[in-house]
Design an enzyme around this catalytic site. Sequence first.
Site, PDB file in Angstrom:
ATOM      1  CG  LEU A  63      16.895 -62.414 -66.947  1.00  0.00           C
ATOM      2  CD1 LEU A  63      17.933 -62.221 -65.942  1.00  0.00           C
ATOM      3  CD2 LEU A  63      16.864 -63.688 -67.646  1.00  0.00           C
ATOM      4  CB  THR A  64      10.141 -60.582 -64.830  1.00  0.00           C
ATOM      5  OG1 THR A  64       9.629 -59.734 -65.965  1.00  0.00           O
ATOM      6  CG2 THR A  64      11.363 -59.751 -64.115  1.00  0.00           C
ATOM      7  N   GLY A  65      10.148 -62.659 -67.566  1.00  0.00           N
ATOM      8  CA  GLY A  65       9.339 -62.976 -68.631  1.00  0.00           C
ATOM      9  C   GLY A  65       8.099 -62.185 -68.928  1.00  0.00           C
ATOM     10  CE  LYS A  66       8.770 -55.916 -66.663  1.00  0.00           C
ATOM     11  NZ  LYS A  66       8.488 -54.817 -65.455  1.00  0.00           N
TER      12      LYS A  66
ATOM     13  CB  SER B 277      20.199 -54.375 -64.940  1.00  0.00           C
ATOM     14  OG  SER B 277      19.753 -52.969 -64.948  1.00  0.00           O
TER      15      SER B 277
ATOM     16  CG  LEU C  86      15.343 -59.211 -61.935  1.00  0.00           C
ATOM     17  CD1 LEU C  86      14.003 -58.825 -61.143  1.00  0.00           C
ATOM     18  CD2 LEU C  86      15.320 -60.642 -61.668  1.00  0.00           C
TER      19      LEU C  86
ATOM     20  CE1 TYR D 225      20.179 -43.376 -61.450  1.00  0.00           C
ATOM     21  CE2 TYR D 225      19.798 -44.226 -59.234  1.00  0.00           C
ATOM     22  CZ  TYR D 225      20.442 -44.566 -60.428  1.00  0.00           C
ATOM     23  OH  TYR D 225      21.306 -45.795 -60.345  1.00  0.00           O
TER      24      TYR D 225
ATOM     25  N   GLY E 288      14.117 -56.289 -66.773  1.00  0.00           N
ATOM     26  CA  GLY E 288      12.569 -56.801 -66.537  1.00  0.00           C
ATOM     27  C   GLY E 288      12.524 -58.180 -67.550  1.00  0.00           C
TER      28      GLY E 288
END
Length: 348
Positions: A244-247, A237, A239, A53, A242
Site C-alpha cells: 500500500l506504500t506504492g513502492k 501489516s 500497509l 522474531y 509494503g
Amino acid sequence: MKMNPLGRTGLTVSELCLGTMTFGTQTDEAESHAQIDSALAAGINFIDTAEMYPVNPVRAETVGRTEEIIGNWIAANPARRSEFMLATKHSGEGLGHVREGAPISSKTIPATIEGNLRRLQADYIDLYQFHWPNRGSYMFRKNWTYDPSGQNRAETLANIEDCLEALQQQVDKGNIRHFGLSNESAWGTAQWLRVSEERGWPRVASIQNEYSLLCRLYDTDLAELSVNEDVGLLSFSPLAAGLLTGKYADGAVPDGSRKSLVSNLGGRDTQRAHQAVAAYLAIAERHGLDPVHMALAWCRTRPFMTSAIFGATHLDQLDHIYGSIDVTLSDEVLDEIDSAHRAHPMPY
C-alpha cells in the site's frame, strides 16, 4: 498521539504501535535502538515483539534475537521501562524452531515466559499473546481452504482452561499483566472469553490479526465481537507488507525491501492485490494524500481499532509514518475507499 483503551484492562495504548519483527535481520541493533528512542519521543507507548522474531526469514539460529535487542535497550535505559507497554508472544503449535513445534499448554507457558523475560531483561510483560491457535488459523491466506471439521471441540476447550489457569499463575507471580490473542477467529475468541469469565482467569484484552485496506476479514464477525466485548484489534501489516506504500508499483523491488527477501510477500503479491493497490493509490493521488498516511489514517476510522502495528527498516520510514497521525480522511475519501473495496474485494 491518541490513546485508546486496551480492552478492559484500564490501560491505554497509542494508536500506533512499534512493530519489531525486522530487528536483528533487516534492522541492526543500533538502528533498532534508535527506532525505540524515536517512537517514544513521538508519543508511542506500545512496542510489540515475539519470541520467534526476527523474520524474513525465520531461522533457528535467530529465534529470540529481536527480544534480546529490545532487552539490551531496556538494560541500558532501566528508568524508561515504565514509559511504554511491552507486548510479546508465545508461538503456537507447529513452529519447529521452538520447542520442536509443541502446542501451547501449561507445560510450555512457564518456561516460555521465563525465556521471554530473560531475553527482554524485563521484570514483567504488559501484554502476553498467543501467536496463533494450536488448532490452526484461517489467517495468512489460508481462508480459501480453511476447514475446521477436523477439530476436536472438547480438546480445544480443555486446552483453553489449561492455558488460562497457567496464565493466572503467571499473573499472580507478576510475570505478566494481561493476555491477548493473535490470528484468532470469532468462535475461538468467544471461547477464551467465556472460560475466563466463568473461572475468573485472565480475560482477553486484544486480538492481533492482519488488517489493512487489502485484508478486511475482521470486518465481519470479529468486528461485532470486538465492539460488544471490548476486545480491540491490534492490526498487523496495516500497509500490506509494503504494497500500500506504492513502492512495488510497476514491478519495482527496492533493495533491502521485504519483497527482495520474500518474493511473494507471504502470498500477498498477486495480480488481484496489485489491481486493488492501484485503485487505492489513485484515490490518494486525487486527494493529495500520501498513500502511507491514507492507509494508516483509514485504520484509525474503524470502530474496533485499538492500535495499528507498523514496522520500519530504517528511521526515515519511521519519521514518514508519524505523519499519518495528523491526517483525517474526508467523507469523500472514505466513500471512494468503500467503492474501491467493492470493486476489488479482497483478501488476496
